[in-house]
Design an enzyme around this catalytic site. Structure first.
Site, PDB file in Angstrom:
ATOM      1  N   TYR A  17       0.824  -1.214   0.000  1.00 46.06           N
ATOM      2  CA  TYR A  17       0.000   0.000   0.000  1.00 46.06           C
ATOM      3  C   TYR A  17       0.854   1.260   0.000  1.00 46.06           C
ATOM      4  O   TYR A  17       0.567   2.210   0.716  1.00 46.06           O
ATOM      5  CB  TYR A  17      -0.912   0.055   1.239  1.00 46.06           C
ATOM      6  CG  TYR A  17      -1.778  -1.151   1.445  1.00 46.06           C
ATOM      7  CD1 TYR A  17      -2.832  -1.419   0.581  1.00 46.06           C
ATOM      8  CD2 TYR A  17      -1.549  -2.022   2.499  1.00 46.06           C
ATOM      9  CE1 TYR A  17      -3.636  -2.525   0.768  1.00 46.06           C
ATOM     10  CE2 TYR A  17      -2.352  -3.143   2.694  1.00 46.06           C
ATOM     11  CZ  TYR A  17      -3.392  -3.373   1.825  1.00 46.06           C
ATOM     12  OH  TYR A  17      -4.177  -4.470   2.022  1.00 46.06           O
ATOM     13  N   TYR A 145     -14.066  -5.271   5.370  1.00 53.89           N
ATOM     14  CA  TYR A 145     -12.797  -5.585   4.722  1.00 53.89           C
ATOM     15  C   TYR A 145     -12.534  -7.080   4.894  1.00 53.89           C
ATOM     16  O   TYR A 145     -12.587  -7.580   6.022  1.00 53.89           O
ATOM     17  CB  TYR A 145     -11.638  -4.775   5.319  1.00 53.89           C
ATOM     18  CG  TYR A 145     -10.297  -5.223   4.766  1.00 53.89           C
ATOM     19  CD1 TYR A 145      -9.863  -4.774   3.521  1.00 53.89           C
ATOM     20  CD2 TYR A 145      -9.508  -6.149   5.452  1.00 53.89           C
ATOM     21  CE1 TYR A 145      -8.665  -5.223   2.984  1.00 53.89           C
ATOM     22  CE2 TYR A 145      -8.310  -6.602   4.919  1.00 53.89           C
ATOM     23  CZ  TYR A 145      -7.894  -6.128   3.686  1.00 53.89           C
ATOM     24  OH  TYR A 145      -6.716  -6.588   3.151  1.00 53.89           O
ATOM     25  N   ASP A 239     -16.056 -13.503   9.428  1.00 55.28           N
ATOM     26  CA  ASP A 239     -14.623 -13.261   9.236  1.00 55.28           C
ATOM     27  C   ASP A 239     -14.081 -12.736  10.559  1.00 55.28           C
ATOM     28  O   ASP A 239     -14.224 -11.554  10.871  1.00 55.28           O
ATOM     29  CB  ASP A 239     -14.424 -12.254   8.095  1.00 55.28           C
ATOM     30  CG  ASP A 239     -12.958 -11.913   7.862  1.00 55.28           C
ATOM     31  OD1 ASP A 239     -12.118 -12.307   8.696  1.00 55.28           O
ATOM     32  OD2 ASP A 239     -12.665 -11.235   6.851  1.00 55.28           O
ATOM     33  N   LYS A 268      -4.441 -13.691  11.472  1.00 53.86           N
ATOM     34  CA  LYS A 268      -3.818 -12.649  12.301  1.00 53.86           C
ATOM     35  C   LYS A 268      -3.227 -13.160  13.635  1.00 53.86           C
ATOM     36  O   LYS A 268      -2.080 -13.543  13.647  1.00 53.86           O
ATOM     37  CB  LYS A 268      -4.778 -11.491  12.492  1.00 53.86           C
ATOM     38  CG  LYS A 268      -4.976 -10.711  11.170  1.00 53.86           C
ATOM     39  CD  LYS A 268      -5.171  -9.236  11.358  1.00 53.86           C
ATOM     40  CE  LYS A 268      -4.906  -8.452  10.104  1.00 53.86           C
ATOM     41  NZ  LYS A 268      -6.000  -8.412   9.135  1.00 53.86           N
TER      42      LYS A 268
HETATM   43  C1  LIG Z   1      -6.366  -8.720   7.730  1.00 54.02           C
HETATM   44  C2  LIG Z   1      -7.697  -9.195   7.378  1.00 54.02           C
HETATM   45  C3  LIG Z   1      -7.918 -10.009   6.262  1.00 54.02           C
HETATM   46  C4  LIG Z   1      -6.824 -10.371   5.287  1.00 54.02           C
HETATM   47  O1  LIG Z   1      -5.797 -11.098   5.885  1.00 54.02           O
HETATM   48  P1  LIG Z   1      -4.357 -11.177   5.153  1.00 54.02           P
HETATM   49  O2  LIG Z   1      -3.586 -12.124   6.016  1.00 54.02           O
HETATM   50  O3  LIG Z   1      -3.809  -9.793   5.170  1.00 54.02           O
HETATM   51  O4  LIG Z   1      -4.576 -11.702   3.793  1.00 54.02           O
HETATM   52  C5  LIG Z   1      -9.212 -10.464   6.030  1.00 54.02           C
HETATM   53  N1  LIG Z   1     -10.220 -10.144   6.850  1.00 54.02           N
HETATM   54  C6  LIG Z   1     -10.046  -9.371   7.938  1.00 54.02           C
HETATM   55  C7  LIG Z   1     -11.210  -9.074   8.832  1.00 54.02           C
HETATM   56  C8  LIG Z   1      -8.782  -8.852   8.233  1.00 54.02           C
HETATM   57  O5  LIG Z   1      -8.623  -8.056   9.292  1.00 54.02           O
END
Ligand SMILES: *Cc1c(COP(=O)(O)O)cnc(C)c1O
Length: 418
Positions: A17, A145, A239, A268
């Site tokens: 980015y 996101y 998610d 994460k």
């Molecule tokens: C960071 C994130 C992603 C993407 O994960 P990456 O490991 O960066 O591909 C997807 N969904 C959420 C809610 C996130 O915070």
């Protein structure tokens, strides 16, 4: 001042980015420990972001380190197709035990975006095997996101996200407002009446939309959207890549609403911020749709490094560190301190809102003109804070001390009121 390795690598590294033509050089880091980042020039920064929200136990936790070192000496990696290893299989059982309901079938990958891709693919294949191939579009929400790969991009907020840049390439999905009031609830209900039969699944970040601007929604909102979507047969994907592992105060955010999705995405903080790993976990009913005599009904995915033993061992160690309850027990105190110390910014000129949920505190600005200047001010104040759009936020390690957190919030107050 600039280390030799940085000078030599700088022309060759393409950063995330980042407009490479105008960006300042990145800060060289030589060591991390707890909530501290040590720079090559001797400066020390208190970390407010836990390295993109991953290092939930702080950096270099001795327990995780010891487990990974032990794993490294015997089995650092082996392919997951046709072969099995203890950390990968123990971790799947441990995740099934930690997750609510019957979320119990674990598919590994190495990044959050791919965990989302896999969840979306599972949903499409699920409907194919139920003889409903026309159910292949997705419902998602403004402010959301879900990652940077193509299908994940397609379910991100179309305004904030990367849709526009790739419009025509990203498949169109149905992106609605979260049902936070009677009007948006009616709009969602109406949309589902008209289009529910074409939709494979809904995807949402429960309670906290992270990268889309640290927006918080209520348990009732999550319940409403889940129930409405279920009534129209959509699979429900949570998610929890950002919210998982204690961030919002419970191990998984959905537990605060006593809701269990059909699929959950994790990454994460899964390995305590040490190694890349992600997981897509399905309920028995979803898994059952793939159970067949036909090999073409198998789940068609398989990342090369899936289930990596070092990462799985780190994740097992990280899960173990949650067992005594200390981590989750720390979250209400972090939340209280964030409220007490960021709350006074409400009503100050240029401040639009302050939001706190668990170990997340965000200050939304009316506008932000000088992002680079703001970033520089935080480093000069001895803290590592990077605004997301117009939102200055903290997502620190859950091991952060009151003194360290106080330094972070004081820096935000000082920099934003200067
Ligand atoms: C960071 C994130 C992603 C993407 O994960 P990456 O490991 O960066 O591909 C997807 N969904 C959420 C809610 C996130 O915070």
């Amino acid at each position: 001042m600039t280390p030799n390795w940085l000078e030599r690598g700088l022309p060759h590294v393409w950063r995330p980015y980042t407009q490479m033509a105008t960006a300042n050089a990145p800060l060289p880091v030589v060591r991390t420990e707890g909530c501290r980042i040590y720079l090559a020039d001797g400066r020390v920064l208190i970390d407010g972001l836990a390295s993109w929200w991953t290092a939930c136990h702080g950096y270099n936790h001795p327990v995780i380190r010891a487990e990974v070192v032990d794993q490294l000496s015997t089995l650092p990696h082996v392919m997951f197709g046709g072969l099995a290893h203890e950390p990968g299989y123990r971790l799947a059982a441990a995740l099934a035990a930690a997750l609510p309901g019957d979320l119990s079938h674990v598919f590994y990958s190495d990044s959050g975006s791919v965990a989302v891709e896999v969840a979306l693919k599972i949903a499409v294949q699920y409907w194919q095997s139920h003889g409903r191939p026309e159910r292949h579009r997705f419902l998602a929400f403004r402010g959301g996101y879900h990652g940077d790969t193509f299908l994940a991009m397609s379910v991100c907020d179309p305004e904030e996200g990367m849709h526009r840049r790739f419009s025509g390439t990203v498949p169109p999905q149905d992106i609605l407002h979260l049902p936070e009031d009677p009007e948006s609830t009616a709009a969602l209900a109406r949309h589902l009446e008209l289009h529910g039969h074409e939709l494979a699944a809904v995807i949402v970040e429960p309670l906290l939309q992270g990268a889309g601007g640290m927006r918080v929604h209520s348990v009732e909102c999550l319940r409403t959207l889940t129930e409405l979507c279920r009534a129209h047969g959509l699979l429900v994907i949570y998610d929890e890549i950002a919210t998982g592992f204690g961030r919002t105060g419970s191990m998984f955010a959905c537990q605060q609403a006593q809701l269990v999705p059909d699929l959950i995405c994790l990454s994460k903080a899964l390995t305590g911020g040490t190694l890349p790993m992600a997981a897509t976990v399905a309920t028995k009913a979803v898994f059952q749709a793939f159970w067949s005599e036909r090999s073409d009904q198998a789940l068609m995915h398989g990342p090369t490094f899936m289930g990596n033993p070092l990462a799985a061992r780190a994740a097992l160690a990280s899960l173990g560190l949650f067992e005594d309850g200390v981590r989750l027990g720390a979250v209400p105190q972090i939340a209280e301190q964030l409220r007490a110390e960021l709350g006074p910014l409400v009503g100050r000129p240029g401040i639009k809102a302050v939001r706190v949920l668990g170990a997340m505190g965000a200050v939304e600005l009316e506008r932000l003109d000088d992002l680079e200047g703001l970033r520089r001010s935080f480093v000069e104040a001895g803290v590592w804070i990077r605004p997301l759009g117009k939102v200055v936020y903290l997502m620190p390690s859950l091991t952060i001390t009151p003194e360290e957190l106080g330094t972070l919030t004081a820096a935000i107050r000082r920099v934003l009121t200067a």
